[in-house]
Design a protein around this motif. Structure first.
Motif, short mmCIF file in Angstrom:
data_model
loop_
_atom_site.label_atom_id
_atom_site.label_comp_id
_atom_site.label_asym_id
_atom_site.label_seq_id
_atom_site.Cartn_x
_atom_site.Cartn_y
_atom_site.Cartn_z
N GLY A 10 3.25 -2.15 -10.38
CA GLY A 10 3.20 -2.65 -11.36
C GLY A 10 2.35 -2.14 -11.88
N SER A 11 1.23 -2.74 -13.40
CA SER A 11 0.39 -2.15 -13.78
C SER A 11 -1.04 -2.47 -12.69
CB SER A 11 -0.93 -2.81 -14.68
OG SER A 11 -0.48 -4.69 -14.63
N ARG A 12 -0.97 -2.54 -11.23
CA ARG A 12 -1.98 -2.78 -10.63
C ARG A 12 -2.29 -1.73 -10.00
NH1 ARG A 12 -0.60 -7.69 -7.28
NH2 ARG A 12 1.38 -5.56 -7.25
N THR A 25 -7.97 -2.34 -9.12
CA THR A 25 -8.33 -3.33 -10.01
C THR A 25 -8.32 -4.00 -10.22
OG1 THR A 25 -5.71 -2.27 -11.14
CG2 THR A 25 -7.50 -0.78 -11.37
N ASN A 26 -7.59 -4.94 -9.16
CA ASN A 26 -6.38 -6.25 -9.20
C ASN A 26 -7.36 -7.06 -8.35
OD1 ASN A 26 -4.93 -8.90 -8.34
ND2 ASN A 26 -4.61 -8.68 -10.56
N GLN A 32 -4.61 -8.02 -0.66
CA GLN A 32 -3.28 -7.17 -0.11
C GLN A 32 -3.31 -6.53 0.52
OE1 GLN A 32 -0.09 -7.19 -3.02
NE2 GLN A 32 1.58 -7.92 -1.69
N LEU A 33 -3.90 -4.88 -0.22
CA LEU A 33 -3.79 -3.71 0.26
C LEU A 33 -4.14 -3.73 1.80
CD1 LEU A 33 -3.95 -1.60 -2.41
CD2 LEU A 33 -2.04 -1.49 -1.83
#
Length: 83
Positions: A10-12, A25-26, A32-33
């Motif tokens: 998405g935007s992340r 960025t989030n 999660q990564l």
């Protein structure tokens, strides 16, 4: 030596660090990564941990895509080039 992988969901956006940690960025995406595709989950020898981390992220996070991969410059050093 290790390269750098940049993934997007998405935007992340997330990027690998040489020490096997993701930065993103989030904060939720970063966690999660690191939980699903962190360097500690790469088994055995690998010439480039960033590439393997990116492959784990693509496999385990459905909406994740590889934006950019910059390989290590190991080959350039092997051929005697100086930068």
């Amino acid at each position: 030596m290790t390269g750098t992988a940049i993934v997007k969901s998405g935007s992340r956006i997330g990027r690998t660090r040489p020490d096997g940690i993701w930065v993103a960025t989030n904060p939720v995406f970063e966690e999660q990564l690191n939980m699903l595709a962190g360097g500690n989950l790469v088994k055995g020898y690998t010439p480039d941990i960033a590439y393997d981390m990116a492959q784990l992220a693509l496999k385990k996070i459905p909406s994740c895509e590889l934006v950019e991969y910059i390989g290590s410059d190991e080959e350039e050093y092997d051929h005697g080039k100086i930068y």
